[in-house]
Design a protein around this motif. Structure first.
Motif, PDB file in Angstrom:
ATOM      1  N   UNK A 355     -40.751   5.246  50.686  1.00 20.98           N
ATOM      2  CA  UNK A 355     -39.750   6.101  50.042  1.00 20.98           C
ATOM      3  C   UNK A 355     -38.370   5.754  50.587  1.00 20.98           C
ATOM      4  N   UNK A 356     -37.415   5.455  49.693  1.00 20.36           N
ATOM      5  CA  UNK A 356     -36.060   5.097  50.098  1.00 20.36           C
ATOM      6  C   UNK A 356     -35.044   5.979  49.373  1.00 20.36           C
ATOM      7  N   UNK A 357     -34.198   6.710  50.103  1.00 18.05           N
ATOM      8  CA  UNK A 357     -33.105   7.440  49.441  1.00 18.05           C
ATOM      9  C   UNK A 357     -32.052   6.450  48.946  1.00 18.05           C
ATOM     10  N   UNK A 358     -31.493   6.722  47.778  1.00 24.57           N
ATOM     11  CA  UNK A 358     -30.453   5.864  47.213  1.00 24.57           C
ATOM     12  C   UNK A 358     -29.100   6.421  47.664  1.00 24.57           C
ATOM     13  N   UNK A 359     -28.437   5.672  48.537  1.00 25.68           N
ATOM     14  CA  UNK A 359     -27.180   6.137  49.111  1.00 25.68           C
ATOM     15  C   UNK A 359     -26.013   5.581  48.298  1.00 25.68           C
ATOM     16  N   UNK A 360     -25.478   6.456  47.433  1.00 26.58           N
ATOM     17  CA  UNK A 360     -24.331   6.099  46.597  1.00 26.58           C
ATOM     18  C   UNK A 360     -23.065   6.702  47.174  1.00 26.58           C
ATOM     19  N   UNK A 361     -21.923   6.072  46.886  1.00 27.24           N
ATOM     20  CA  UNK A 361     -20.642   6.607  47.353  1.00 27.24           C
ATOM     21  C   UNK A 361     -20.341   7.890  46.586  1.00 27.24           C
ATOM     22  N   UNK A 362     -20.086   8.950  47.337  1.00 29.57           N
ATOM     23  CA  UNK A 362     -19.925  10.278  46.731  1.00 29.57           C
ATOM     24  C   UNK A 362     -18.594  10.408  45.993  1.00 29.57           C
ATOM     25  N   UNK A 363     -18.672  11.078  44.849  1.00 30.22           N
ATOM     26  CA  UNK A 363     -17.471  11.411  44.072  1.00 30.22           C
ATOM     27  C   UNK A 363     -17.557  12.868  43.632  1.00 30.22           C
ATOM     28  N   UNK A 364     -16.488  13.351  43.004  1.00 35.79           N
ATOM     29  CA  UNK A 364     -16.449  14.748  42.564  1.00 35.79           C
ATOM     30  C   UNK A 364     -17.277  14.941  41.297  1.00 35.79           C
ATOM     31  N   UNK A 365     -17.769  16.157  41.049  1.00 34.83           N
ATOM     32  CA  UNK A 365     -18.447  16.441  39.779  1.00 34.83           C
ATOM     33  C   UNK A 365     -17.509  16.221  38.594  1.00 34.83           C
ATOM     34  N   UNK A 366     -18.067  15.978  37.438  1.00 36.85           N
ATOM     35  CA  UNK A 366     -17.281  15.810  36.222  1.00 36.85           C
ATOM     36  C   UNK A 366     -16.501  17.082  35.914  1.00 36.85           C
ATOM     37  N   UNK A 367     -15.228  16.917  35.551  1.00 40.98           N
ATOM     38  CA  UNK A 367     -14.312  18.003  35.177  1.00 40.98           C
ATOM     39  C   UNK A 367     -13.769  18.767  36.367  1.00 40.98           C
ATOM     40  N   UNK A 368     -14.112  18.344  37.598  1.00 41.98           N
ATOM     41  CA  UNK A 368     -13.572  19.032  38.777  1.00 41.98           C
ATOM     42  C   UNK A 368     -12.105  18.680  38.993  1.00 41.98           C
ATOM     43  N   UNK A 369     -11.732  17.410  38.705  1.00 45.48           N
ATOM     44  CA  UNK A 369     -10.342  16.980  38.883  1.00 45.48           C
ATOM     45  C   UNK A 369     -10.093  15.792  37.967  1.00 45.48           C
ATOM     46  N   UNK A 370      -8.970  15.807  37.267  1.00 43.15           N
ATOM     47  CA  UNK A 370      -8.716  14.809  36.242  1.00 43.15           C
ATOM     48  C   UNK A 370      -8.567  13.403  36.821  1.00 43.15           C
ATOM     49  N   UNK A 371      -8.003  13.260  38.022  1.00 40.61           N
ATOM     50  CA  UNK A 371      -7.733  11.925  38.582  1.00 40.61           C
ATOM     51  C   UNK A 371      -8.902  11.355  39.365  1.00 40.61           C
ATOM     52  N   UNK A 372     -10.049  11.974  39.340  1.00 40.96           N
ATOM     53  CA  UNK A 372     -11.188  11.506  40.139  1.00 40.96           C
ATOM     54  C   UNK A 372     -11.616  10.107  39.702  1.00 40.96           C
ATOM     55  N   UNK A 373     -12.032   9.316  40.694  1.00 40.47           N
ATOM     56  CA  UNK A 373     -12.512   7.950  40.446  1.00 40.47           C
ATOM     57  C   UNK A 373     -13.974   7.873  40.869  1.00 40.47           C
ATOM     58  N   UNK A 374     -14.770   7.162  40.085  1.00 39.65           N
ATOM     59  CA  UNK A 374     -16.203   7.061  40.340  1.00 39.65           C
ATOM     60  C   UNK A 374     -16.554   5.610  40.645  1.00 39.65           C
ATOM     61  N   UNK A 375     -17.501   5.424  41.548  1.00 33.84           N
ATOM     62  CA  UNK A 375     -17.795   4.106  42.112  1.00 33.84           C
ATOM     63  C   UNK A 375     -19.198   3.652  41.716  1.00 33.84           C
ATOM     64  N   UNK A 376     -19.396   2.352  41.752  1.00 34.14           N
ATOM     65  CA  UNK A 376     -20.697   1.778  41.418  1.00 34.14           C
ATOM     66  C   UNK A 376     -21.473   1.426  42.686  1.00 34.14           C
ATOM     67  N   UNK A 377     -22.781   1.611  42.618  1.00 42.70           N
ATOM     68  CA  UNK A 377     -23.689   1.185  43.679  1.00 42.70           C
ATOM     69  C   UNK A 377     -24.791   0.342  43.068  1.00 42.70           C
ATOM     70  N   UNK A 378     -25.453  -0.480  43.899  1.00 40.78           N
ATOM     71  CA  UNK A 378     -26.408  -1.442  43.368  1.00 40.78           C
ATOM     72  C   UNK A 378     -27.726  -1.366  44.124  1.00 40.78           C
TER      73      UNK A 378
END
Length: 454
Positions: A355-378
């Motif tokens: 079992x492996x947890x998928x560690x993605x870079x955290x971002x804000x929920x959708x609609x929490x802030x207009x300028x939020x940026x979301x990141x990709x993980x692989x």
């Protein structure tokens, strides 16, 4: 000697007979009045409607006190005025339109002082007010007015007008009318309680109708909400096995999922959780799913997609937001590109059971802030590896002692799943959670999605 006693004896017998006659007449009157009061008591049980009770009581009382008119005036607690609840006689309809101020006329005086009054000549009584007579043209010669008392408080007055014949109103009439007024107080109290019950029943009927209409609308809304979710699972010929399930805590909820092929080699998948519940959450969920599907296309990464969708959702400053995790699976290579917005940690179950947890870079929920940026993980799924996405309705499910299911229990469950299909894992996971909660009501929506590389 015998002749001397004949006269006195006859006189004595005549006196006895006369006394018996007087006593008979007296008792007959008492019996008649008692019968009237008994009839009134019986009639109180025949109806609970105030106007009908008053009519029955007055009609019965007029059999003993023959009068031209009778009326019941009740006290309005808001204005402290007397209004005609019941007015019998030729001018009854006109009289009912009139209100008397506190202390006005004989009726107002009785209501103010709580004492019965006999007026056998209205012209000589300074308390008499002819306002009613002037309004209706009804001539009042004499009247008897008694208070209607309930627990020492004056509820109104009972008034009879113009005794028929030449005799005036007497103390006996007053006593009888006072006794008639006693069950009237009971009738008023019963009628008030009956009116409260009727009002409560009407309110209950209205509430029930509204509830039934809302339930119907919620069922329709739930059906519409489910129509936004994919219903057909991929065939066994696909190089992947994907399955998802949504179980709302209410008729409609805020959790959502989606998956669809971008092209022959790429599968898009997403799972999220709206912060609110019910209709508002369902509407926000529908908008979010529509934007995700409408904006996603070949060459667009999950991070870029979420950034674009967030700009659309946050522009109008909505009162809700949505956590989300989404990704693109490349069928030919097993590569998965993922992005998230404040969501629960996904897990990979390797073919060997690790079992492996998928560690993605955290971002804000959708609609929490207009300028939020979301990141990709692989990450890469090998053949037989599985990806699991879920909402916090799984890990935060509580049992009767408010103990949560927790991520640790989820990992322990996943260790038991090698060899299961995606649908079997979801069924088993829900059963595992429900066995843990042991009948405690579901407090949050539950959504699960699994993706297996064949």
């Amino acid at each position: 000697m015998d002749g001397q006693w004949v006269g006195p004896i006859l006189g004595l017998l005549a006196g006895i007979l006369l006394g018996l006659g007087i006593m008979y007449a007296f008792l007959r009157g008492r019996i008649k009045r008692s019968k009237v009061l008994f009839d009134i008591s019986m009639q109180l049980n025949s109806t609970l409607k105030r106007r009908e009770q008053m009519e029955l009581i007055m009609n019965t009382a007029k059999q003993v006190i023959p009068v031209e008119a009778a009326s019941v005036l009740l006290l309005d607690p808001d204005t402290d005025e007397l209004f005609f609840e019941l007015a019998q006689g030729d001018k009854g309809d006109e009289v009912r339109e009139i209100r008397l101020k506190s202390g006005e006329g004989i009726a107002g005086y009785v209501a103010q002082n709580g004492q019965s009054i006999i007026v056998n000549d209205t012209k000589t009584d300074p308390r008499w007010s002819n306002r009613v007579a002037q309004s209706t043209g009804f001539v009042t010669r004499n009247l008897l007015t008694v208070p209607i008392l309930n627990g020492g408080l004056v509820e109104g007055v009972l008034q009879v007008v113009n005794k028929k014949g030449t005799r005036p109103f007497t103390k006996r009439d007053r006593h009888l009318l006072e006794r008639v007024a006693q069950p009237m107080a009971v009738a008023l109290e019963n009628a008030r309680l009956y009116a409260q019950v009727e009002h409560s029943l009407e309110a209950l009927k209205t509430t029930t109708a509204i509830k039934e209409r809302l339930e119907s609308e919620l069922q329709i809304a739930g059906t519409i909400q489910m129509s936004f979710l994919p219903r057909i699972m991929p065939s066994s010929q696909e190089p992947y096995d994907v399955c998802a399930l949504l179980k709302s805590a209410k008729e409609v909820g805020g959790d959502f999922y989606n998956f669809f092929k971008i092209d022959d080699d790429h599968l898009f998948f997403a799972l999220g959780d709206v912060s609110d519940k019910g209709i508002p959450a369902a509407l926000f969920m529908a908008v979010t799913l529509t934007l995700l599907k409408g904006k996603m296309g070949p060459g667009l990464s999950p991070g870029e997609l979420l950034t674009t969708v967030n700009e659309e959702l946050a522009r109008d400053n909505p009162l809700v937001f949505a956590t989300i995790v989404c990704g693109v699976f490349t069928c030919s290579t097993g590569e998965v590109v993922m992005s998230e917005g404040g969501h629960c940690t996904p897990y990979v179950v390797r073919a060997d059971g690790k079992i492996e947890p998928v560690k993605l870079k955290k971002s804000l929920p959708l609609a929490a802030m207009e300028e939020a940026v979301y990141h990709d993980g692989y990450l890469t799924l090998g053949h037989g590896d599985r990806l699991l996405l879920y909402t916090d309705g799984i890990t935060e499910a509580e049992n009767a002692v408010q103990e949560q299911y927790s991520p640790d229990r989820l990992q322990q469950f996943l260790e038991m799943t090698p060899g299961m299909s995606s649908a079997e894992i979801i069924d088993a996971l829900l059963m595992h959670v429900f066995m843990f909660t042991d009948g405690a009501p579901q407090s949050d929506d539950i959504a699960v999605l699994t993706l297996l590389r064949r």
